[in-house]
Design a protein around this motif. Structure first.
Motif, PDB file in Angstrom:
ATOM      1  N   UNK A  67       0.728  -1.345   0.120  1.00  0.00           N
ATOM      2  CA  UNK A  67      -0.094  -0.007   0.125  1.00  0.00           C
ATOM      3  C   UNK A  67       0.933   1.279  -0.041  1.00  0.00           C
ATOM      4  N   UNK A  68       0.416   2.375  -0.533  1.00  0.00           N
ATOM      5  CA  UNK A  68       1.344   3.672  -0.609  1.00  0.00           C
ATOM      6  C   UNK A  68       1.487   4.109   1.032  1.00  0.00           C
ATOM      7  N   UNK A  69       2.453   4.795   1.095  1.00  0.00           N
ATOM      8  CA  UNK A  69       2.847   5.293   2.366  1.00  0.00           C
ATOM      9  C   UNK A  69       2.514   6.821   2.256  1.00  0.00           C
ATOM     10  N   UNK A  70       2.008   7.558   3.420  1.00  0.00           N
ATOM     11  CA  UNK A  70       1.976   8.984   3.233  1.00  0.00           C
ATOM     12  C   UNK A  70       2.654   9.756   4.528  1.00  0.00           C
ATOM     13  N   UNK A  71       2.752  11.078   4.079  1.00  0.00           N
ATOM     14  CA  UNK A  71       3.347  11.908   5.277  1.00  0.00           C
ATOM     15  C   UNK A  71       1.943  12.867   5.716  1.00  0.00           C
ATOM     16  N   UNK A 108      15.321  -3.038 -11.149  1.00  0.00           N
ATOM     17  CA  UNK A 108      16.005  -2.348  -9.602  1.00  0.00           C
ATOM     18  C   UNK A 108      15.157  -2.700  -8.688  1.00  0.00           C
ATOM     19  N   UNK A 109      13.979  -3.349  -8.439  1.00  0.00           N
ATOM     20  CA  UNK A 109      13.382  -3.909  -7.703  1.00  0.00           C
ATOM     21  C   UNK A 109      12.847  -2.921  -6.689  1.00  0.00           C
ATOM     22  N   UNK A 110      12.271  -1.886  -7.147  1.00  0.00           N
ATOM     23  CA  UNK A 110      11.257  -0.960  -6.403  1.00  0.00           C
ATOM     24  C   UNK A 110       9.967  -1.308  -6.228  1.00  0.00           C
ATOM     25  N   UNK A 111       9.515  -0.740  -5.216  1.00  0.00           N
ATOM     26  CA  UNK A 111       7.895  -1.240  -5.087  1.00  0.00           C
ATOM     27  C   UNK A 111       7.041  -0.306  -6.232  1.00  0.00           C
ATOM     28  N   UNK A 112       7.661   0.880  -7.054  1.00  0.00           N
ATOM     29  CA  UNK A 112       6.831   1.509  -7.638  1.00  0.00           C
ATOM     30  C   UNK A 112       7.709   2.535  -8.392  1.00  0.00           C
ATOM     31  N   UNK A 113       7.331   3.413  -9.158  1.00  0.00           N
ATOM     32  CA  UNK A 113       7.871   4.381  -9.890  1.00  0.00           C
ATOM     33  C   UNK A 113       8.219   5.284  -8.777  1.00  0.00           C
ATOM     34  N   UNK A 114       9.388   5.882  -8.850  1.00  0.00           N
ATOM     35  CA  UNK A 114       9.758   6.767  -7.531  1.00  0.00           C
ATOM     36  C   UNK A 114       9.144   8.194  -7.542  1.00  0.00           C
ATOM     37  N   UNK A 126       1.535  14.046 -15.553  1.00  0.00           N
ATOM     38  CA  UNK A 126       1.275  12.695 -15.443  1.00  0.00           C
ATOM     39  C   UNK A 126       1.313  12.374 -14.170  1.00  0.00           C
ATOM     40  N   UNK A 127       0.412  11.523 -13.525  1.00  0.00           N
ATOM     41  CA  UNK A 127       0.575  10.890 -12.205  1.00  0.00           C
ATOM     42  C   UNK A 127       1.631   9.923 -12.237  1.00  0.00           C
ATOM     43  N   UNK A 128       2.633   9.714 -11.155  1.00  0.00           N
ATOM     44  CA  UNK A 128       3.507   8.735 -11.073  1.00  0.00           C
ATOM     45  C   UNK A 128       3.331   7.694 -10.080  1.00  0.00           C
ATOM     46  N   UNK A 129       3.825   7.996  -9.072  1.00  0.00           N
ATOM     47  CA  UNK A 129       3.809   6.900  -8.103  1.00  0.00           C
ATOM     48  C   UNK A 129       2.135   6.850  -7.615  1.00  0.00           C
ATOM     49  N   UNK A 130       1.866   5.722  -6.962  1.00  0.00           N
ATOM     50  CA  UNK A 130       0.354   5.509  -6.834  1.00  0.00           C
ATOM     51  C   UNK A 130       0.216   6.102  -5.424  1.00  0.00           C
ATOM     52  N   UNK A 131      -1.050   6.281  -5.106  1.00  0.00           N
ATOM     53  CA  UNK A 131      -1.537   6.876  -3.663  1.00  0.00           C
ATOM     54  C   UNK A 131      -2.251   7.846  -3.886  1.00  0.00           C
ATOM     55  N   UNK A 132      -2.831   8.652  -4.849  1.00  0.00           N
ATOM     56  CA  UNK A 132      -3.666   9.715  -4.915  1.00  0.00           C
ATOM     57  C   UNK A 132      -3.000  11.087  -5.271  1.00  0.00           C
TER      58      UNK A 132
END
Length: 252
Positions: A67-71, A108-114, A126-132
């Motif tokens: 799941x995405x992480x948020x600040x 690179x084995x990242x969880x998503x586009x940076x 364009x929206x990159x990383x997921x999460x909104x």
């Protein structure tokens, strides 16, 4: 020694990615930072620019991810370039971004586009990383400073002498104005951030003052976003401030 942008490992052989200074937010052990006190009323909101959703470029390339992480909020913006060819047709950008994603999540084995957002030479965001796009998504774009920041990548290579399209800089300004305006932050000011990783320009735990609208190289030893785009950052800050309804430099 300044590090240039290393070649990416995307499946599209013609593309390379400025990936120096990016670390995974899934494994990074970063202490939560308390919310900075903000006025009850936000006086300098900017209009949200059009943002193309990630579904437009992701297609069937999606990989399983956490799941995405948020600040708590966004207090700064880092501008990047992707260190990829400039002569693309804007109609091909979804395919190009999919190549970035495939390279980052595959080899690179990242969880998503940076990057949180990407902007093409025609000024399309364009929206990159997921999460909104409306939320303060924790990115993976500037090692040591991924928290409470947004990473905006200009698609192309903008080293010294390379023209930077006005459509691109206007779109970056509009995006930064909107994201920073949600916390009533002036894009022309500075912000106090604490490095979370000694692989950044600063040792972990060190608090530093950086531009609120910064280049990647402000937080990491790299030439990104290139000399040409870096030279345009003062102009981008001023335009973003005007879009927030601010007037003279430094006026809150």
């Amino acid at each position: 020694m300044l590090l240039g942008c290393l070649p990416g490992l995307a499946a599209v052989a013609a593309l390379v990615l400025c990936a120096n200074g990016v670390d995974s937010t899934v494994t990074a052990a970063v202490a939560h930072r308390p919310r900075t006190a903000r006025p009850a009323t936000v006086h300098h909101r900017a209009v949200k620019p059009p943002v193309v959703p990630r579904t437009s470029w992701l297609g069937d390339a999606a990989r399983p991810q956490p799941p995405p992480r948020y600040d708590d909020e966004v207090v700064a913006v880092f501008v990047h370039h992707t260190d990829s060819p400039n002569g693309y047709d804007c109609a091909d950008v979804p395919r190009i971004i999919r190549g970035f994603y495939t390279g980052q999540t595959g080899a690179r084995d990242w969880d998503d586009i940076g990057y949180n957002f990407l902007v093409d030479r025609c000024g399309t965001i364009y929206e990159g990383r997921a999460g909104g796009v409306d939320r303060p998504v924790t990115g993976a774009h500037t090692q040591g400073f991924n928290h409470r920041t947004v990473g905006i990548a200009a698609i192309g290579t903008f080293t010294a002498g390379v023209p930077v399209p006005r459509e691109m800089t206007d779109a970056i300004a509009a995006l930064a104005a909107w994201k920073l305006g949600l916390a009533d932050i002036d894009p022309r000011t500075t912000v106090r951030l604490t490095s979370s990783n000694s692989g950044s320009r600063y040792a972990a735990g060190r608090a530093v003052t950086l531009p609120t609208l910064a280049g990647h190289k402000d937080g990491y030893m790299t030439s990104c976003p290139g000399a040409a785009l870096s030279a345009r950052l003062p102009e981008i800050r001023e335009r973003a401030a005007r879009l927030q309804g601010r007037t003279s430099t430094g006026t809150p």
